[in-house]
Enzyme design. Structure first.
Site, PDB file in Angstrom:
ATOM      1  N   GLU A  95       4.294  15.146 -19.966  1.00 14.43           N
ATOM      2  CA  GLU A  95       3.508  14.940 -18.847  1.00 14.43           C
ATOM      3  C   GLU A  95       4.058  15.140 -17.448  1.00 14.43           C
ATOM      4  O   GLU A  95       5.292  15.106 -17.263  1.00 14.43           O
ATOM      5  CB  GLU A  95       3.221  13.269 -18.809  1.00 14.43           C
ATOM      6  CG  GLU A  95       2.422  12.663 -19.729  1.00 14.43           C
ATOM      7  CD  GLU A  95       1.867  11.337 -19.686  1.00 14.43           C
ATOM      8  OE1 GLU A  95       0.641  11.371 -19.977  1.00 14.43           O
ATOM      9  OE2 GLU A  95       2.511  10.357 -19.359  1.00 14.43           O
ATOM     10  N   CYS A 358       5.743   6.099 -11.036  1.00 13.96           N
ATOM     11  CA  CYS A 358       7.152   5.998 -11.378  1.00 13.96           C
ATOM     12  C   CYS A 358       7.268   5.045 -12.581  1.00 13.96           C
ATOM     13  O   CYS A 358       7.002   3.850 -12.526  1.00 13.96           O
ATOM     14  CB  CYS A 358       8.112   5.524 -10.082  1.00 13.96           C
ATOM     15  SG  CYS A 358       9.865   5.687 -10.627  1.00 13.96           S
TER      16      CYS A 358
END
Length: 366
Positions: A95, A358
């Site tokens: 990703e 994150c």
């Protein structure tokens, strides 16, 4: 059986020029090819008219452009974040995230498929390690984002799209910032990551400034020391998350291999050798490491260092049941850090609804 073509993105410019010379062609042809690919975004051999036909024919048999096909593209409701599930040539996926901010675009790119570090609140750590990425696979992610920016310029808002100058780089909305904070531990894949950084920084190509590249590590001590000794011109971010060995090891299993005191010695060495600050990352988990006591512990640990603390309210993952710290507690944490002379920021949350934040990047194992 013909040999497998070389991934163009695996080569530094010097390596490319040396290879071209071995074919008995002028280095000028190699340099022009480099500019076509990295400066102009051209990967169609027929669209390189300044290169001699014989050279193009040779290069086409020797190279492939290791572009990573998009398996899934997801857009966040925030309007600024896109996540790309990119397919590797062995059937694995990684990703990559594109994030727009006023005046800049940042690509969050991966350095590994999966991660061996096992941080308990991180989705990538929860999926385990699959393999390292090659330098070309790392570069290809940045080139994908750059290509998206070229293709979507007409859709961008005028404020974001307007070039700042008349240089070739200003022809489209530029990729300005790279954060190696995607899937994987960059310092666990040191050589490939540094080769990729060299390629991305090359002034004849994307020309990214080392000041605009941030590498995030969970605390791989040998890599931090090597990074300092090699004087790599990138920003270093160290994931801390606990201010005592016991607390940190409960969240970051790598702390058992590289204890907190050893990590701090390496960080101080890096700061002294490089004469630049370290960005310490602290994931704020409600009721666990967001208390005033925890903030004072961080302050005592880092006081006197050339450092900044980036506070990151926990992003949800399926494998961890903690909750993010609220705004009031985060501000209180900041205020306590300021008492120790430590500047801090609270990370702007982007793409949480598409698991692009994150610690949220992960793909299904195959």
């Amino acid at each position: 059986m013909s040999p497998t073509p070389t991934n163009f993105y695996d080569l530094t410019r010097d390596a490319l020029l040396a290879l071209v010379a071995s074919w008995d062609f002028s280095a000028t042809h190699g340099a022009r090819l480099w500019r076509y690919v990295y400066l102009e975004g051209v990967t169609d051999w027929a669209a390189m008219p300044e290169l001699p036909v014989r050279f193009r024919a040779k290069a086409e048999t020797e190279f492939n452009f290791g572009q990573l096909p998009v398996a899934i593209e997801t857009h966040s409701a925030d309007g600024f974040t896109r996540k790309y599930l990119l397919a590797l040539n062995d059937g694995r996926n990684i990703e990559t995230v594109l994030m727009r901010y006023k005046g800049r675009v940042t690509a969050c790119i991966s350095s590994q498929a999966g991660c061996a570090m096992g941080c308990v609140f991180c989705a990538t750590g929860q999926m385990g390690f699959i393999r390292h990425l090659t330098a070309g696979e790392i570069v290809a992610q940045a080139m994908h984002v750059d290509r998206v920016l070229r293709e979507t310029l007409a859709e961008a808002t005028p404020a974001l799209a307007a070039p700042e100058d008349n240089s070739p780089h200003a022809r489209h909305e530029r990729l300005r910032n790279i954060v190696l904070m995607g899937m994987g531990e960059p310092l666990h894949n040191y050589d490939s990551v540094m080769t990729a950084i060299d390629i991305l920084r090359d002034g004849s190509g994307l020309g990214l400034s080392g000041k605009r590249i941030t590498l995030s590590t969970v605390g791989v001590v040998p890599g931090i020391i090597r990074l300092a000794d090699e004087e790599r011109p990138v920003h270093l971010a160290v994931s801390l998350h606990g201010a005592t060995q016991e607390e940190r090891a409960a969240l970051v299993p790598a702390a058992k291999k590289w204890p907190l005191d050893v990590l701090m010695d390496a960080c101080r060495y890096y700061i002294a050798k490089r004469e630049r600050r370290i960005f310490y990352e602290w994931t704020l988990i409600e009721g666990k490491n967001d208390t005033a006591e925890a903030a004072h512990a961080v302050g005592r640990l880092l006081q006197g260092q050339e450092a900044q603390v980036n506070l990151i309210p926990l992003n949800p993952t399926a494998g961890f049941d903690g909750e993010p710290t609220g705004q009031a507690a985060a501000k209180n944490f900041q205020a306590i850090l300021a008492e120790y002379g430590l500047p801090s920021t609270v990370r702007q949350r982007r793409g949480i609804d598409i698991a692009a934040g994150c610690g949220q990047l992960a793909v299904a194992r195959k």
